[in-house]
Motif scaffolding. Structure first.
Motif, short mmCIF file in Angstrom:
data_model
loop_
_atom_site.label_atom_id
_atom_site.label_comp_id
_atom_site.label_asym_id
_atom_site.label_seq_id
_atom_site.Cartn_x
_atom_site.Cartn_y
_atom_site.Cartn_z
N TYR A 28 0.80 -1.22 0.00
CA TYR A 28 0.00 0.00 0.00
C TYR A 28 0.84 1.27 0.00
O TYR A 28 0.50 2.24 -0.67
N TYR A 29 1.88 1.28 0.80
CA TYR A 29 2.58 2.54 1.05
C TYR A 29 3.98 2.62 0.46
O TYR A 29 4.65 3.65 0.60
N GLY A 30 4.42 1.54 -0.20
CA GLY A 30 5.78 1.50 -0.74
C GLY A 30 6.09 2.68 -1.67
O GLY A 30 7.22 3.16 -1.73
N GLY A 31 5.06 3.16 -2.37
CA GLY A 31 5.24 4.28 -3.29
C GLY A 31 5.67 5.57 -2.61
O GLY A 31 6.16 6.48 -3.27
N MET A 32 5.49 5.65 -1.29
CA MET A 32 5.87 6.86 -0.56
C MET A 32 7.30 6.79 -0.02
O MET A 32 7.79 7.76 0.56
N LEU A 33 7.97 5.66 -0.21
CA LEU A 33 9.34 5.53 0.28
C LEU A 33 10.32 6.11 -0.75
O LEU A 33 9.99 6.26 -1.92
N THR A 34 11.54 6.41 -0.30
CA THR A 34 12.58 6.83 -1.25
C THR A 34 13.09 5.58 -1.97
O THR A 34 12.86 4.45 -1.51
N ASP A 35 13.79 5.78 -3.10
CA ASP A 35 14.34 4.64 -3.85
C ASP A 35 15.24 3.80 -2.95
O ASP A 35 15.20 2.56 -2.99
N LYS A 36 16.04 4.47 -2.15
CA LYS A 36 16.99 3.78 -1.27
C LYS A 36 16.25 2.92 -0.23
O LYS A 36 16.63 1.78 0.03
N GLN A 37 15.20 3.49 0.35
CA GLN A 37 14.40 2.74 1.33
C GLN A 37 13.75 1.52 0.67
O GLN A 37 13.73 0.44 1.25
N ARG A 38 13.24 1.75 -0.55
CA ARG A 38 12.56 0.66 -1.25
C ARG A 38 13.55 -0.46 -1.60
O ARG A 38 13.26 -1.63 -1.41
N ASP A 39 14.73 -0.08 -2.13
CA ASP A 39 15.75 -1.07 -2.50
C ASP A 39 16.17 -1.89 -1.28
O ASP A 39 16.28 -3.11 -1.34
N CYS A 40 16.42 -1.18 -0.19
CA CYS A 40 16.88 -1.81 1.03
C CYS A 40 15.83 -2.79 1.54
O CYS A 40 16.13 -3.94 1.89
N PHE A 41 14.58 -2.35 1.56
CA PHE A 41 13.46 -3.19 2.01
C PHE A 41 13.34 -4.42 1.12
O PHE A 41 13.17 -5.54 1.59
N ASP A 42 13.45 -4.23 -0.19
CA ASP A 42 13.32 -5.32 -1.15
C ASP A 42 14.43 -6.35 -0.96
O ASP A 42 14.17 -7.57 -0.94
N MET A 43 15.67 -5.88 -0.78
CA MET A 43 16.79 -6.81 -0.58
C MET A 43 16.61 -7.62 0.71
O MET A 43 16.89 -8.81 0.75
N ARG A 44 16.12 -6.96 1.74
CA ARG A 44 15.96 -7.61 3.04
C ARG A 44 14.79 -8.60 3.04
O ARG A 44 14.93 -9.74 3.46
N TYR A 45 13.62 -8.14 2.58
CA TYR A 45 12.41 -8.95 2.77
C TYR A 45 11.99 -9.76 1.55
O TYR A 45 11.31 -10.77 1.69
N ASN A 46 12.35 -9.32 0.35
CA ASN A 46 11.99 -10.14 -0.82
C ASN A 46 13.15 -11.05 -1.23
O ASN A 46 12.95 -12.21 -1.53
N GLN A 47 14.37 -10.46 -1.24
CA GLN A 47 15.53 -11.28 -1.64
C GLN A 47 16.17 -11.97 -0.44
O GLN A 47 17.06 -12.79 -0.62
N ASP A 48 15.73 -11.63 0.75
CA ASP A 48 16.17 -12.28 1.98
C ASP A 48 17.69 -12.19 2.21
O ASP A 48 18.32 -13.12 2.71
N LEU A 49 18.30 -11.07 1.83
CA LEU A 49 19.73 -10.87 2.06
C LEU A 49 19.97 -10.45 3.52
O LEU A 49 19.08 -9.93 4.17
N SER A 50 21.20 -10.69 4.00
CA SER A 50 21.56 -10.28 5.36
C SER A 50 21.88 -8.79 5.39
O SER A 50 22.11 -8.17 4.33
#
Lengths: 114, 114
Positions: free
Chosen positions: B12-34
């Motif tokens: 719902y709210y991902g569009g309000m994040l900065t690119d950096k926040q979105r990338d970081c979130f994606d790497m952590r929770y979708n790609q499951d990186l440490s």
């Protein structure tokens, strides 16, 4: 921006504004004060009030573009109306089970209007 | 925070994040990186990644508290399910008008699921 549109955006996203942005918006659009009057109350220039309002409107628009509550709300209203209209057709049925089901559908549809 | 809850908030709210926040979130929770792996990719410390994620989660939660899309979404799903269940009852009717109305109600209810 159209006043109704602004009011809807404020309803959904007003909670994300700062107190100052909210106050300024409220004085302008609900209390209908002039920029000069708001400036006097807030102890800032007419231009500062204008900048504040411009930033608030831009933020509200950006939230709608990215989150889309107002758009979703309008689609919901349309679908609910269609469901309520259909339930009215069922009211004409002589079958008591159909009549009861129409009531049940109406009750669930009304939950979507809140 | 629970992974499903986070995923919904991000939808719902991902569009309000900065690119950096979105990338970081994606790497952590979708790609499951440490945190360390993300830090290496972004050229920042493990701690900076952790801070970024903590701020993102706080912002997502604050948006949900103030805007409430996830809560509204769950109420909508429940009401739509109730309407679809009721429409199924109508399918048993021998009256073709009732059957057609059930189809109409189902079509409108499905619009709410999108």
């Amino acid at each position: 921006m159209d006043a109704l549109e602004l009011a809807l955006l404020f309803d959904y996203y007003g909670g994300m504004l700062t107190d100052k942005q909210r106050d300024c918006f409220d004085m302008r659009y609900n209390q209908d004060l002039s920029l000069g009057e708001i400036g006097e109350i807030m102890g800032v220039s007419r231009q500062a009030v204008n900048d504040n309002l411009t930033r608030t409107e831009a933020l509200l628009r950006r939230m709608e573009e990215n989150i889309g509550c107002v758009k979703r709300d309008m689609l919901t209203r349309r679908a609910v109306q269609e469901i309520l209209d259909a339930a009215t057709v069922l009211d004409a049925s002589s079958d008591p089970a159909v009549f009861a089901t129409a009531q049940r559908i109406r009750a669930a549809a009304h939950l979507l209007e809140e």
